[in-house]
Design a protein around this motif. Structure first.
Motif, PDB file in Angstrom:
ATOM      1  N   LYS A  48      33.999  46.944  39.804  1.00  0.00           N
ATOM      2  CA  LYS A  48      34.014  45.658  40.499  1.00  0.00           C
ATOM      3  C   LYS A  48      32.831  44.777  40.110  1.00  0.00           C
ATOM      4  N   ILE A  87      36.982  46.431  36.258  1.00  0.00           N
ATOM      5  CA  ILE A  87      37.854  46.677  37.411  1.00  0.00           C
ATOM      6  C   ILE A  87      37.335  47.852  38.240  1.00  0.00           C
ATOM      7  N   SER A  90      31.515  41.651  37.159  1.00  0.00           N
ATOM      8  CA  SER A  90      32.084  40.574  36.340  1.00  0.00           C
ATOM      9  C   SER A  90      32.141  40.925  34.860  1.00  0.00           C
TER      10      SER A  90
END
Lengths: 167, 167
Positions: free
Chosen positions: B51, B48, B53
């Motif tokens: 940003k 998070i 995966s």
DNA sequence: ATAAAATTTCAATAATTATTGAAAGTTTAA
DNA sequence: TTAAACTTTCAATAATTATTGAAATTTTAT
């Protein structure tokens, strides 16, 4: 192992090592080729030997010259340009260290300095950011200074001066 | 400059510097994030914040653990895994230096050694190849030894031991 | 001044490297 | 033992970086 095999092995190893000192493969290979050549080479010689294009050769030679590792030499009676690299490994190391310091390490130190100078608002996370970036800044600074000092010793800097002190 | 800006600046600078010590951007950024975090982070937290995966996070965390820079920590009452990085810059430098020596420098020394040991057939070009690769081998060897010695001094290796000798 | 020789530039393309995301695999709690 | 929570894997895709090659430019000899 015969000459040709040894030569190719050296050039390709040095080429892939290029990333380690922050330059690209072609650039490192050209330097390697010049480094073991007994005489200056023309662009033609280089592109044929390494099987790379004229444009690529031209661009990478320019970069090597920007680094101060390769120089043009005039060969009398010849119209085209010839190139040589610094042949002394110590001098080569000195140039590379100086350039990397200037291009990469100094700018990072600057950022670390800025970041570690933010206003301390007293929060846990701000304190940690300041503490850690400051520590990193000091380490980087010290390493950079050490590297530059090492590399400025003109005569046998490595073996003579520091090296023995550490035995 | 506020906390968030400083944090982002630090992470992105450290990330782009990754290439300098031979790791990729995501890997360096994850390490940077953990380095200034006040507590262990989960994979969720990391993906998070940066940003990126889940897959990318997982793969790069594994690599950081392979390097010995990041470790899993158990947080009681939590099912998922949490991660921290080595927080001491000196220890961090020591780990990195050791790993790069093992992964990159040692193999190069081996090749240089092989190449410089080819049979001397007396030709000019063979003599030059042997001479130059031998010089490079010795320099690389010395630098590697020096680096490992520096980095094995447990206490204040840089400032205390070598640094002052060179003033 | 001319033209051949040599070099540089740079848009197009190729090669390499990083990232995603969803399916497969694993672990854990009940 | 089941199923939800979590992690890993990896083929597909995206992003980045390197290389080509031909046109434009510069240099040099006559």
């Amino acid at each position: 192992m015969q000459y040709q095999e040894a030569k190719e092995k050296f050039i390709s190893t040095w080429g892939s090592l290029g990333t380690l000192w922050g330059i690209n493969k072609a650039m490192a290979q050209i330097q390697a080729l010049l480094f073991i050549s007994t005489k200056p080479l023309s662009m033609e010689d280089i592109m044929i030997d390494l099987k790379i294009s004229r444009g690529n050769t031209s661009m990478n030679l320019r970069q090597l010259m920007d680094w101060g590792i390769v120089t043009k030499v005039l060969v009398s009676g010849e119209r085209k340009e010839f190139f040589t690299t610094e042949k002394d490994v110590q001098e080569l190391a000195r140039i590379i260290a100086k350039e990397r310091s200037r291009r990469e390490i100094k700018p990072v130190i600057k950022v670390l300095d800025e970041v570690s100078s933010i206003k301390n608002d007293g929060t846990e996370k701000t304190k940690e950011l300041i503490k850690q970036t400051k520590a990193l800044k000091e380490l980087t600074d010290d390493l950079d200074t050490l590297m530059n000092k090492l590399v400025n010793q003109k005569q046998n800097w490595l073996t003579k001066s520091v090296f023995k002190l550490m035995k």
